[in-house]
Design a protein around this motif. Structure first.
Motif, short mmCIF file in Angstrom:
data_model
loop_
_atom_site.label_atom_id
_atom_site.label_comp_id
_atom_site.label_asym_id
_atom_site.label_seq_id
_atom_site.Cartn_x
_atom_site.Cartn_y
_atom_site.Cartn_z
N ASP A 114 0.83 -1.21 0.00
CA ASP A 114 0.00 0.00 0.00
C ASP A 114 0.86 1.26 0.00
OD1 ASP A 114 -2.33 -1.51 0.05
OD2 ASP A 114 -2.45 -1.49 2.24
N SER A 115 2.12 1.13 0.43
CA SER A 115 3.01 2.29 0.52
C SER A 115 3.63 2.68 -0.83
CB SER A 115 4.12 2.00 1.52
OG SER A 115 4.85 0.84 1.16
N GLU A 202 16.30 -7.06 0.29
CA GLU A 202 16.35 -6.44 1.61
C GLU A 202 16.73 -7.45 2.69
OE1 GLU A 202 13.89 -3.10 4.22
OE2 GLU A 202 13.03 -3.93 2.37
N SER A 203 16.50 -8.74 2.41
CA SER A 203 16.85 -9.78 3.38
C SER A 203 18.33 -10.13 3.32
CB SER A 203 16.01 -11.03 3.14
OG SER A 203 14.64 -10.76 3.29
N ASP A 204 18.93 -10.01 2.14
CA ASP A 204 20.34 -10.39 2.00
C ASP A 204 20.93 -9.69 0.77
OD1 ASP A 204 22.83 -11.49 1.97
OD2 ASP A 204 22.17 -13.56 1.60
N SER A 205 21.76 -8.69 1.02
CA SER A 205 22.38 -7.93 -0.07
C SER A 205 23.91 -8.09 -0.06
CB SER A 205 22.02 -6.45 0.04
OG SER A 205 22.51 -5.89 1.26
N PHE A 228 20.33 1.77 -0.37
CA PHE A 228 19.54 1.35 -1.52
C PHE A 228 18.13 1.89 -1.36
CE2 PHE A 228 16.65 -1.41 -3.81
CZ PHE A 228 17.30 -1.63 -5.01
N VAL A 229 17.60 2.48 -2.42
CA VAL A 229 16.26 3.05 -2.39
C VAL A 229 15.30 2.14 -3.14
CG1 VAL A 229 14.82 5.03 -3.02
CG2 VAL A 229 17.20 5.38 -2.29
N HIS A 235 11.41 3.65 0.29
CA HIS A 235 12.10 3.46 1.56
C HIS A 235 13.52 2.96 1.26
CE1 HIS A 235 11.30 -0.91 1.19
NE2 HIS A 235 12.23 -1.06 2.12
N SER A 236 14.43 3.21 2.17
CA SER A 236 15.83 2.87 1.93
C SER A 236 16.36 1.92 3.00
CB SER A 236 16.69 4.13 1.87
OG SER A 236 16.69 4.81 3.10
#
Length: 264
Positions: A114-115, A202-205, A228-229, A235-236
């Motif tokens: 939703d964001s 986002e879990s593993d970069s 990272f955006v 969100h970053s």
């Protein structure tokens, strides 16, 4: 038990071949010893080169065509890299990122949030993209997009992957959507990885991330982390990958490739 055997591979022509030379040189500088197989129209220092001939660049679907050609090589896994990738440190056990799946696609933004402030991806409204994915068999609650600059596939699922990808692309095209290779790649990721949430950036970069916002614009990455955006909702979060997809550093890589590789 020995680690699975793999090679890196790519398809590059023209100036992208020089960027590929820069990519390979960066890998060797940090101790990467695996082979780089490149379909190309010219010699590339450090690569095992295969003649690419003439092919259609439109929508970047050629990646799937050339993937089928990789079946003749004796490797268990194939790690695809766009030419504008740069190794800032040794990536460690690359195949561990598959987590036992026959495919690893880095999933980035959740199209169901939703964001989300962007209304579409590649011109397709997000709600419509989610519908296309679920109608084609995706069952996860979240539906993610991806960047196609890096992915891993097991030898045994190449045909299955390509068939799924092209069938999805053709179905979307018939409905009026002009996707690049990224939408079908995201689709096969959801279909073949088992648990897509285990492959979310986002879990593993630690292995790979794409600098799409240009934190290293016009320069070679220096190995420092960056924010990272998220493409869809903005969100970053902190990333510190061993391999950086230098989307905004092509000129720097081109210059570096010409100076340090082609003039040796």
């Amino acid at each position: 038990m020995s680690e699975p055997r793999f090679c890196y591979w790519s398809v590059t022509t023209g100036p992208y071949a020089e960027m590929m030379a820069c990519c390979i040189r960066s890998a060797r500088a940090v101790g990467v010893c695996e082979e780089f197989h490149v379909w190309t129209d010219r010699p590339i220092p450090g690569a095992i080169c295969h003649p690419c001939g003439k092919f259609e660049f439109k929508n970047y679907l050629f990646k799937f065509d050339f993937l089928k050609k990789m079946r003749d090589l004796n490797f268990e896994f194939f790690v695809f890299l766009d030419a504008d990738n740069y190794f800032v440190r040794h990536p460690g056990d690359v195949i561990a990122s598959t987590q036992g799946a026959p495919l690893h696609v880095v999933l980035e933004s959740d199209c169901t949030r939703d964001s989300n402030t962007r209304p579409d991806w590649w011109g397709c409204p997000l709600k419509r993209f989610v519908q296309l994915m679920t109608k084609a068999g995706v069952r996860s609650r979240s539906v993610f997009n991806t960047n196609a600059g890096f992915w891993i596939v097991h030898h045994e699922v190449i045909d299955r992957m390509v068939d799924l990808a092209l069938n999805f692309w053709n179905d979307c095209h018939a409905k009026g959507y002009r996707f690049t290779e990224e939408a079908p790649l995201a689709y096969v990721g959801h279909m073949l990885m088992g648990n897509p949430y285990a492959h979310v950036l986002e879990s593993d970069s630690a292995l790979w991330a794409s600098d799409w916002t240009g934190c290293f614009e016009n320069r070679i990455p220096d190995g420092r982390p960056w924010q990272f955006v998220d493409y869809l909702d903005g969100h970053s979060f902190r990333v510190d990958p061993a391999i950086v997809h230098c989307m905004r550093s092509k000129s720097a890589m081109l210059s570096h490739g010409r100076r340090s590789s082609f003039n040796q």
